[in-house]
Design a protein around this motif. Structure first.
Motif, PDB file in Angstrom:
ATOM      1  N   VAL A   1       0.848  -1.208   0.000  1.00 44.74           N
ATOM      2  CA  VAL A   1       0.000   0.000   0.000  1.00 44.74           C
ATOM      3  C   VAL A   1       0.881   1.255   0.000  1.00 44.74           C
ATOM      4  O   VAL A   1       0.640   2.200  -0.767  1.00 44.74           O
ATOM      5  N   ALA A   2       1.916   1.255   0.831  1.00 49.11           N
ATOM      6  CA  ALA A   2       2.821   2.422   0.900  1.00 49.11           C
ATOM      7  C   ALA A   2       3.472   2.664  -0.465  1.00 49.11           C
ATOM      8  O   ALA A   2       3.661   3.817  -0.877  1.00 49.11           O
ATOM      9  N   ARG A   3       3.785   1.582  -1.178  1.00 51.69           N
ATOM     10  CA  ARG A   3       4.393   1.709  -2.524  1.00 51.69           C
ATOM     11  C   ARG A   3       3.386   2.265  -3.526  1.00 51.69           C
ATOM     12  O   ARG A   3       3.725   3.125  -4.337  1.00 51.69           O
ATOM     13  N   GLU A   4       2.128   1.754  -3.446  1.00 51.13           N
ATOM     14  CA  GLU A   4       1.084   2.246  -4.365  1.00 51.13           C
ATOM     15  C   GLU A   4       0.911   3.750  -4.207  1.00 51.13           C
ATOM     16  O   GLU A   4       0.886   4.489  -5.197  1.00 51.13           O
ATOM     17  N   VAL A   5       0.807   4.188  -2.963  1.00 48.53           N
ATOM     18  CA  VAL A   5       0.629   5.626  -2.720  1.00 48.53           C
ATOM     19  C   VAL A   5       1.889   6.379  -3.152  1.00 48.53           C
ATOM     20  O   VAL A   5       1.813   7.454  -3.770  1.00 48.53           O
ATOM     21  N   GLY A   6       3.053   5.792  -2.879  1.00 50.12           N
ATOM     22  CA  GLY A   6       4.329   6.426  -3.225  1.00 50.12           C
ATOM     23  C   GLY A   6       4.568   6.522  -4.723  1.00 50.12           C
ATOM     24  O   GLY A   6       5.435   7.291  -5.154  1.00 50.12           O
ATOM     25  N   ALA A   7       3.819   5.738  -5.488  1.00 52.56           N
ATOM     26  CA  ALA A   7       3.999   5.782  -6.953  1.00 52.56           C
ATOM     27  C   ALA A   7       3.146   6.877  -7.601  1.00 52.56           C
ATOM     28  O   ALA A   7       3.247   7.116  -8.805  1.00 52.56           O
ATOM     29  N   GLN A   8       2.289   7.519  -6.775  1.00 54.09           N
ATOM     30  CA  GLN A   8       1.411   8.583  -7.289  1.00 54.09           C
ATOM     31  C   GLN A   8       2.064   9.955  -7.067  1.00 54.09           C
ATOM     32  O   GLN A   8       2.812  10.137  -6.110  1.00 54.09           O
ATOM     33  N   PRO A   9       1.721  10.936  -7.960  1.00 49.84           N
ATOM     34  CA  PRO A   9       2.146  12.310  -7.659  1.00 49.84           C
ATOM     35  C   PRO A   9       1.368  12.821  -6.432  1.00 49.84           C
ATOM     36  O   PRO A   9       0.245  12.351  -6.221  1.00 49.84           O
ATOM     37  N   PRO A  10       1.921  13.655  -5.597  1.00 55.66           N
ATOM     38  CA  PRO A  10       3.220  14.329  -5.728  1.00 55.66           C
ATOM     39  C   PRO A  10       4.375  13.541  -5.078  1.00 55.66           C
ATOM     40  O   PRO A  10       5.472  14.080  -4.974  1.00 55.66           O
ATOM     41  N   PHE A  11       4.112  12.280  -4.662  1.00 49.23           N
ATOM     42  CA  PHE A  11       5.151  11.567  -3.891  1.00 49.23           C
ATOM     43  C   PHE A  11       6.143  10.826  -4.778  1.00 49.23           C
ATOM     44  O   PHE A  11       7.249  10.522  -4.360  1.00 49.23           O
ATOM     45  N   ALA A  12       5.692  10.534  -6.043  1.00 50.91           N
ATOM     46  CA  ALA A  12       6.457   9.600  -6.883  1.00 50.91           C
ATOM     47  C   ALA A  12       7.904  10.033  -7.100  1.00 50.91           C
ATOM     48  O   ALA A  12       8.811   9.192  -7.078  1.00 50.91           O
ATOM     49  N   GLN A  13       8.144  11.317  -7.259  1.00 49.31           N
ATOM     50  CA  GLN A  13       9.525  11.742  -7.548  1.00 49.31           C
ATOM     51  C   GLN A  13      10.469  11.455  -6.383  1.00 49.31           C
ATOM     52  O   GLN A  13      11.688  11.420  -6.563  1.00 49.31           O
ATOM     53  N   TYR A  14       9.930  11.264  -5.189  1.00 49.22           N
ATOM     54  CA  TYR A  14      10.777  10.983  -4.021  1.00 49.22           C
ATOM     55  C   TYR A  14      10.806   9.490  -3.662  1.00 49.22           C
ATOM     56  O   TYR A  14      11.769   9.007  -3.075  1.00 49.22           O
TER      57      TYR A  14
END
Ligand SMILES: C[S@@+](CC[C@H](N)C(=O)[O-])C[C@H]1O[C@@H](n2cnc3c(N)ncnc32)[C@H](O)[C@@H]1O
Length: 248
Positions: free
Chosen positions: A142-155
């Motif tokens: 779940v943390a990866r799914e959310v992390g793959a979305q903007p605005p988090f994806a670039q980090y």
């Protein structure tokens, strides 16, 4: 050196670690007159429980804030050292080594076990528990799914994280290679519904994610992950249990 933790919040939210530590402490089976290493003491809550069962504790942690918090919380005769466990060095040997919820944060288990072996007196035991193979797999997805979305994806996109969730077979092999005998290692499911959900996630499971994000995105990310989980948030913890002895 390990990352610095939010020790004050950890002390408040670490009820799950305190609960998990009880059975590990029971397995240590102390007489009461021993000197024991607490490898990765955190804020000192579990160290205090260990102290009730032995004569002396030497506590070690790699996070400066955790060391400060533990020094303030523990009696003055507890030695609290700021060290990376991969470079552990003590001026004396200990009768036993204990660790709770730490080893999965340590990248090199061969180094770690070698260092712990080196500080144990002959005949001394290591009893530990940490995250093992499969630990928080569902939650990390779940943390990866959310992390793959903007605005988090670039980090966060494509970031693997620092965790070392080892399996019992590899762990037993590394312990034996370090010189330990009477080695036992096994996994156990330990699902946890944390109290103080977002503070817990931000401080423990998502601490490293949050460190990679700019300040203004941190709360937003933690909330987004918490909301995307099935409710209530249940962490699919899988614990790796470790017992081993330095030959007499
Ligand atoms: C989840 S906390 C557990 C603390 C305590 N044992 C407990 O049960 O509450 C993990 C701790 O491991 C420490 N740690 C992680 N990697 C470490 C390393 N390489 N050397 C020393 N401490 C480390 C962290 O600083 C943190 O305090």
């Amino acid at each position: 050196m390990t990352r610095d933790w939010d020790a004050t919040t950890y002390d408040r939210v670490s009820g799950p670690q305190v609960e998990m530590a009880r059975a590990v402490l029971d397995r240590l089976d102390l007489r009461g007159d021993e000197t024991v290493l607490d490898a990765g003491c955190g804020s000192g809550r579990v160290t205090r429980m260990l102290l009730e069962r032995c004569a002396r504790v030497i506590a070690v942690d790699g996070s400066e804030s955790m060391v400060e918090e533990a020094r303030a919380a523990l009696p003055a005769d507890v030695t609290v050292l700021h060290q990376d466990l991969q470079e552990l060095h003590l001026d004396e040997s200990v009768d036993a080594a204990f660790s709770n919820a730490v080893f999965h944060w340590v990248p090199d288990h061969a180094l770690l076990f070698g260092r712990i072996f080196g500080v144990l007196r002959p005949g001394g035991r290591l009893v530990a528990q940490c995250g093992g193979k499969g630990n928080v797999e569902r939650f990390h997805a779940v943390a990866r799914e959310v992390g793959a979305q903007p605005p988090f994806a670039q980090y966060l996109e494509a970031w693997e994280g620092p965790w070392n969730f080892a399996d019992p077979e590899d762990t037993a092999m590394r312990l034996e290679e370090a010189g330990f005998t009477h080695v036992e290692t096994w996994l156990a499911d330990r699902p946890v519904v944390p109290e103080f959900t977002e503070d817990y996630l931000r401080t423990v499971c998502l601490g490293n994610h949050v460190d990679r994000l700019p300040e203004e995105l941190r709360d937003e990310y933690v909330t987004a992950v918490a909301e995307r989980c099935a409710q209530p948030v249940e962490l699919d913890y899988v614990r790796l249990n470790i017992e081993a002895t330095r030959p007499a």
